[in-house]
Design a protein around this motif. Sequence first.
Motif, PDB file in Angstrom:
ATOM      1  N   SER A 103       0.987  -1.363   0.049  1.00  0.00           N
ATOM      2  CA  SER A 103      -0.040  -0.035  -0.013  1.00  0.00           C
ATOM      3  C   SER A 103       0.788   1.276  -0.256  1.00  0.00           C
ATOM      4  O   SER A 103       1.913   1.235   0.558  1.00  0.00           O
ATOM      5  CB  SER A 103      -0.803  -0.026   1.365  1.00  0.00           C
ATOM      6  OG  SER A 103      -1.717  -1.149   1.273  1.00  0.00           O
ATOM      7  N   GLY A 104       0.431   2.373  -0.575  1.00  0.00           N
ATOM      8  CA  GLY A 104       1.053   3.559  -0.571  1.00  0.00           C
ATOM      9  C   GLY A 104       0.685   4.500   0.510  1.00  0.00           C
ATOM     10  O   GLY A 104       0.031   4.003   1.399  1.00  0.00           O
TER      11      GLY A 104
ATOM     12  N   VAL B 230      -0.360  -0.347  -4.368  1.00  0.00           N
ATOM     13  CA  VAL B 230       0.633   0.110  -5.326  1.00  0.00           C
ATOM     14  C   VAL B 230       0.923  -0.737  -6.135  1.00  0.00           C
ATOM     15  O   VAL B 230       0.779  -2.038  -6.021  1.00  0.00           O
ATOM     16  CB  VAL B 230       1.996   0.322  -4.616  1.00  0.00           C
ATOM     17  CG1 VAL B 230       3.126   0.664  -5.541  1.00  0.00           C
ATOM     18  CG2 VAL B 230       1.768   1.512  -3.475  1.00  0.00           C
TER      19      VAL B 230
ATOM     20  N   GLU C 168       0.131   4.500  -7.014  1.00  0.00           N
ATOM     21  CA  GLU C 168      -1.106   4.309  -6.237  1.00  0.00           C
ATOM     22  C   GLU C 168      -2.224   4.520  -6.622  1.00  0.00           C
ATOM     23  O   GLU C 168      -2.511   5.691  -7.159  1.00  0.00           O
ATOM     24  CB  GLU C 168      -0.854   5.010  -4.643  1.00  0.00           C
ATOM     25  CG  GLU C 168      -1.849   4.833  -3.869  1.00  0.00           C
ATOM     26  CD  GLU C 168      -1.626   5.728  -2.458  1.00  0.00           C
ATOM     27  OE1 GLU C 168      -1.777   5.345  -1.615  1.00  0.00           O
ATOM     28  OE2 GLU C 168      -0.864   6.794  -2.558  1.00  0.00           O
TER      29      GLU C 168
END
Length: 79
Positions: free
Chosen positions: A32-33, A39, A50
Amino acid sequence: MSRRRRYALTFPGTPGGHAPQDVVVVTDTGTSGPGGYPVYADASGIVRAEISDLGEVRMLASGGHQSPQTPVHAEPLLP
């Protein structure tokens, strides 16, 4: 809602030119961003983005001195 596995990111061609748009396929990296969304990255790992559940794209730098261009479109792809 399940995460999309792949997206096609379409980037604008050269301003003032007649070059075709660039399309890059990115795949879910499993991370995850900064905004908490998945992502995605291309096969080289250079193009990283993202992408929210609404299709909003935030480009992420993969190295120093990058200023990533934002795509004009993010199209979810079938698995």
